[in-house]
Design an enzyme around this catalytic site. Sequence first.
Site, PDB file in Angstrom:
ATOM      1  N   GLY A  80       0.815  -1.203   0.000  1.00 39.12           N
ATOM      2  CA  GLY A  80       0.000   0.000   0.000  1.00 39.12           C
ATOM      3  C   GLY A  80       0.851   1.256   0.000  1.00 39.12           C
ATOM      4  N   THR A  81       0.171   2.385  -0.037  1.00 40.51           N
ATOM      5  CA  THR A  81       0.822   3.684  -0.126  1.00 40.51           C
ATOM      6  C   THR A  81       1.260   4.177   1.238  1.00 40.51           C
ATOM      7  OG1 THR A  81      -0.402   4.321  -2.087  1.00 40.51           O
ATOM      8  CG2 THR A  81       0.402   6.099  -0.733  1.00 40.51           C
ATOM      9  N   THR A  82       2.401   4.818   1.263  1.00 39.82           N
ATOM     10  CA  THR A  82       2.875   5.493   2.459  1.00 39.82           C
ATOM     11  C   THR A  82       2.922   6.976   2.162  1.00 39.82           C
ATOM     12  OG1 THR A  82       4.222   3.602   3.084  1.00 39.82           O
ATOM     13  CG2 THR A  82       4.763   5.712   4.099  1.00 39.82           C
TER      14      THR A  82
END
Length: 151
Positions: free
Chosen positions: A6-8
């Site tokens: 996922g995105t950070t």
Amino acid sequence: KARSTGTTICGVIFNEGVVLGADTRATGGSIVCDLNCEKIHYIADNIYCCGAGTAADTEFTTRMVESKMQLLKLRTGREGRVISALRMLKQYLFRYQGYISAALVLGGVDVTGPALYTVYPHGSTDKLPYVPWDRDLLLQCLSLKTIIKSE
């Protein structure tokens, strides 16, 4: 072995401004689809926004708010305020009740000083001094709190 997916995205306020950060990886499940995806979006000269979720949703949403902020600047002759961009984002996302997959960190500096907000896909918002946004950021969140308290 644990693996982060996922995105950070993250943001932090300091004395005179805001720092926003994001990874550049676009994933589809556990597969990395793009290693060079821009996740920090321009809203105005003094406002930027980090986006997580569906890339097309975050891109369209931030470009729409960018356009509205430009119109506001032309109409008033002044730089837009961060709270104006926040209101546009939250009203737009609330209208679609979470069907637009855009989770955002909005940051900028205006006449009131630095500001940092989270905007959730359903349109709810939080104003925070720092924002770590990832499923696996508990330890980094604790580190940010320690750094902020030491200043």
